[in-house]
Design a protein around this motif. Structure first.
Motif, mmCIF file in Angstrom:
data_model
loop_
_atom_site.group_PDB
_atom_site.id
_atom_site.type_symbol
_atom_site.label_atom_id
_atom_site.label_comp_id
_atom_site.label_asym_id
_atom_site.label_seq_id
_atom_site.Cartn_x
_atom_site.Cartn_y
_atom_site.Cartn_z
ATOM 1 N N GLY A 189 0.834 -1.203 0.000
ATOM 2 C CA GLY A 189 0.000 0.000 0.000
ATOM 3 C C GLY A 189 0.863 1.244 0.000
ATOM 4 N N GLU A 237 -3.544 2.111 4.340
ATOM 5 C CA GLU A 237 -3.770 1.128 3.279
ATOM 6 C C GLU A 237 -3.103 -0.203 3.616
ATOM 7 O OE1 GLU A 237 -2.819 1.142 -1.389
ATOM 8 O OE2 GLU A 237 -3.562 3.058 -0.608
ATOM 9 N N LYS A 275 -5.218 -1.910 6.240
ATOM 10 C CA LYS A 275 -6.454 -2.391 5.604
ATOM 11 C C LYS A 275 -6.194 -3.665 4.808
ATOM 12 C CE LYS A 275 -9.775 -1.158 2.065
ATOM 13 N NZ LYS A 275 -9.794 -0.430 0.833
ATOM 14 N N ASN A 276 -5.168 -3.655 3.950
ATOM 15 C CA ASN A 276 -4.845 -4.827 3.133
ATOM 16 C C ASN A 276 -4.468 -6.025 3.993
ATOM 17 O OD1 ASN A 276 -5.253 -3.271 0.850
ATOM 18 N ND2 ASN A 276 -3.084 -2.900 0.481
#
Length: 188
Positions: free
Chosen positions: A18, A23, A26-27
């Motif tokens: 990310g 990010e 989240k990933n």
């Protein structure tokens, strides 16, 4: 037969860091199928316990901290100083009764390469099992899928990624069988 229930290997997505920390969280939390806040808590806890265990002078504490991280550890197990046990998937590492890891052993239960390695390296998580009475010598590396048999010996600095049979010594990178000694131990 293992004293633990060993899960099957499974594929994971290629590494996707990310562009920012949000990010990445989240990933990573989606990949692990967990709440992002719980993922962050778990990651920080595991990193702290990893470093405390890595430098801890007492084996009993090293064992306890690695159990808290999720590593499955039997009775009378020895974990040497500065052993590096998978930080992302510690729950896929299984150390059965009376086995021993010498100093600076590395255990990695996952492979998570960048997407540009597609077709070359498979991203996956695979259990690493060190069975009853086995000995893993100094600076050996056990990769996902390594299954060290009962009373087997992994020689110093060897790299193992597959099955090592019971009462067998392996040496090298990749590790190869050099000696079977079941008749010696069984006839004592």
């Amino acid at each position: 037969m293992s004293q633990f229930e060993i899960p099957a290997p499974f594929p994971i997505p290629f590494f996707d860091h990310g562009s920012n920390i949000g990010e990445t969280i989240k990933n990573s939390s989606q990949r692990r199928k967990m709440n992002p806040l719980y993922f962050v808590y778990r990651k920080i806890r595991n990193i702290i316990l990893y470093w405390l265990a890595f430098f801890c002078p007492l084996n009993s504490w090293r064992v306890k901290m690695n159990r808290w991280r999720g590593v499955h550890i039997g009775k009378n197990v020895y974990i040497g100083l500065q052993c590096s046990i998978d930080n992302a998937y510690p729950e896929y590492v299984f150390l059965e009764d009376n086995c021993a890891l010498a100093a600076e052993v590395t255990i990695v239960a996952h492979s998570n390469p960048f997407k540009h390695f597609e077709g070359v390296i498979e991203p996956k998580v695979a259990p690493v099992v060190v069975r009853k009475g086995a000995w893993v010598s100094i600076r050996a590396t056990l990769l996902g899928g390594a299954d060290i048999g009962e009373y087997a010996i992994v020689s110093a600095a060897s790299v193992v990624s597959s099955k090592v049979h019971d009462y067998t010594m392996v040496v090298g990178n990749p590790a190869k069988k050099v000696f079977e000694f079941d008749y010696i131990l069984k006839n004592k």
